[in-house]
Design an enzyme around this catalytic site. Structure first.
Site, PDB file in Angstrom:
ATOM      1  N   HIS A 111       0.849  -1.199   0.000  1.00  0.00           N
ATOM      2  CA  HIS A 111       0.000   0.000   0.000  1.00  0.00           C
ATOM      3  C   HIS A 111       0.876   1.236   0.000  1.00  0.00           C
ATOM      4  CE1 HIS A 111       0.474   1.630   4.153  1.00  0.00           C
ATOM      5  NE2 HIS A 111       0.859   0.391   4.421  1.00  0.00           N
ATOM      6  N   CYS A 112       0.286   2.346  -0.432  1.00  0.00           N
ATOM      7  CA  CYS A 112       0.972   3.631  -0.369  1.00  0.00           C
ATOM      8  C   CYS A 112       0.191   4.528   0.578  1.00  0.00           C
ATOM      9  CB  CYS A 112       1.116   4.249  -1.759  1.00  0.00           C
ATOM     10  SG  CYS A 112      -0.457   4.580  -2.570  1.00  0.00           S
ATOM     11  N   VAL A 113       0.240   5.822   0.391  1.00  0.00           N
ATOM     12  CA  VAL A 113      -0.422   6.745   1.305  1.00  0.00           C
ATOM     13  C   VAL A 113      -1.936   6.623   1.237  1.00  0.00           C
ATOM     14  CG1 VAL A 113      -0.730   9.183   1.893  1.00  0.00           C
ATOM     15  CG2 VAL A 113       1.500   8.356   1.167  1.00  0.00           C
TER      16      VAL A 113
END
Length: 309
Positions: free
Chosen positions: A25-27
């Site tokens: 996942h990212c932000v």
């Protein structure tokens, strides 16, 4: 929001657990690598509670949950599925390859900097608050708020200390870049700390007066003992090299001693490469880009001034 229910719905609408090769996942986004991309149902995924959008790009199915929410969904998703946690370097990039090398380079920078954006945002706001406290003439008063309050003066000093993102930028970039290239990010942190080590001469001071620098002398090789404050390009190039060295070391060093010698060899070679090759090269790249930007800005400024007259 029931994160367990949301996670199960995601699994059900991407072709089941057996179709998920890995997750990260990212932000804002839950990112999945699927074995068969024809099996996910975009419409159903978009109807899941909390989902703000769904898109497929660069070998990843990206389900947008938003800042904060995505972390909770990801934790529950990993606990529920037990799928492999992948690094950005392991993501299949067939779509990125079709769009050319330039797009791939931009994707690398995106993968490196997106995870550390919250550190920039938090530090910038704290610095802004500190500037507000020490600004002279605010609200028409004489002096600053800090001049009129011992508490605010100490608060400004405290804010100046805790907003360390920009002072230790190479540490953050090394961590994120080494992780992006598939290496051990903890070793990246160590090299990042070397880049801003207090025993080394400040790079800005060195640029102003190189004669004050001390040197390591290794036979014919003389290396200035100078730090790399703000060294984004030196950090990225060194991180790439470091990840390569670590993988090669893991391949050839016997497993029985790899726990000791792989990090040792990696750290030594990465730091040697930093001071001899990638540090100077990265600074040169940064200087060239800064020069180009400065020229373009001045041209635009001259053009705008000529129009006004």
């Amino acid at each position: 929001m029931d994160y367990k229910v949301v996670s199960q719905q995601v699994v059900d609408n991407v072709g089941g657990l057996e179709n998920i090769e890995g997750a990260t996942h990212c932000v804002t986004r839950l990112r999945l690598v699927l074995k068969d991309t024809s099996k996910y149902n975009k419409a159903e995924l978009e109807n899941i509670d909390g989902v703000k959008g769904v898109l497929y790009n660069s070998g990843q199915l990206m389900i947008i949950f938003g800042t904060g929410t995505v972390n909770k969904v990801y934790d529950e998703f990993m606990a529920l599925t037990g799928v492999k946690e992948i690094s950005a370097s392991e993501v299949k990039g067939a779509e990125a390859d079709k769009k050319g090398k330039f797009f791939s380079v931009l994707k690398v920078f995106s993968d490196i900097f997106i995870p550390i954006i919250p550190a920039f945002v938090g530090a910038a706001i704290i610095i802004g608050l500190k500037s507000l406290i020490v600004a002279n003439g605010l609200f028409g008063m004489e002096g600053s708020l800090a001049d009129h309050s011992e508490f605010l003066k100490n608060l400004a000093s405290f804010f100046a200390i805790i907003a360390t993102t920009f002072d230790y930028l190479p540490v953050l970039v090394m961590y994120s870049a080494v992780k992006r290239f598939g290496g051990n990010p903890i070793l990246g942190i160590l090299v990042g700390i070397v880049m801003v080590h207090p025993s080394l001469m400040n790079r800005n001071t060195f640029v102003m007066d190189p004669t004050g620098a001390e040197y390591w002398n290794f036979g014919p090789l003389s290396i200035p003992m100078v730090a790399f404050q703000g060294g984004v390009f030196p950090a990225i190039l060194t991180a790439w090299f470091m990840a390569k060295v670590e993988k090669i070391a893991q391949k050839y060093i016997p497993e029985v001693v790899s726990f000791v010698f792989v990090p040792t060899v990696t750290l030594i070679l990465a730091n040697v490469a930093l001071f001899i090759v990638f540090g100077p090269l990265g600074n040169l790249i940064g200087d060239v880009l800064a020069g180009v930007i400065d020229i373009l800005y001045n041209r635009r400024l001259i053009s705008d001034l000529s129009r006004t007259h």
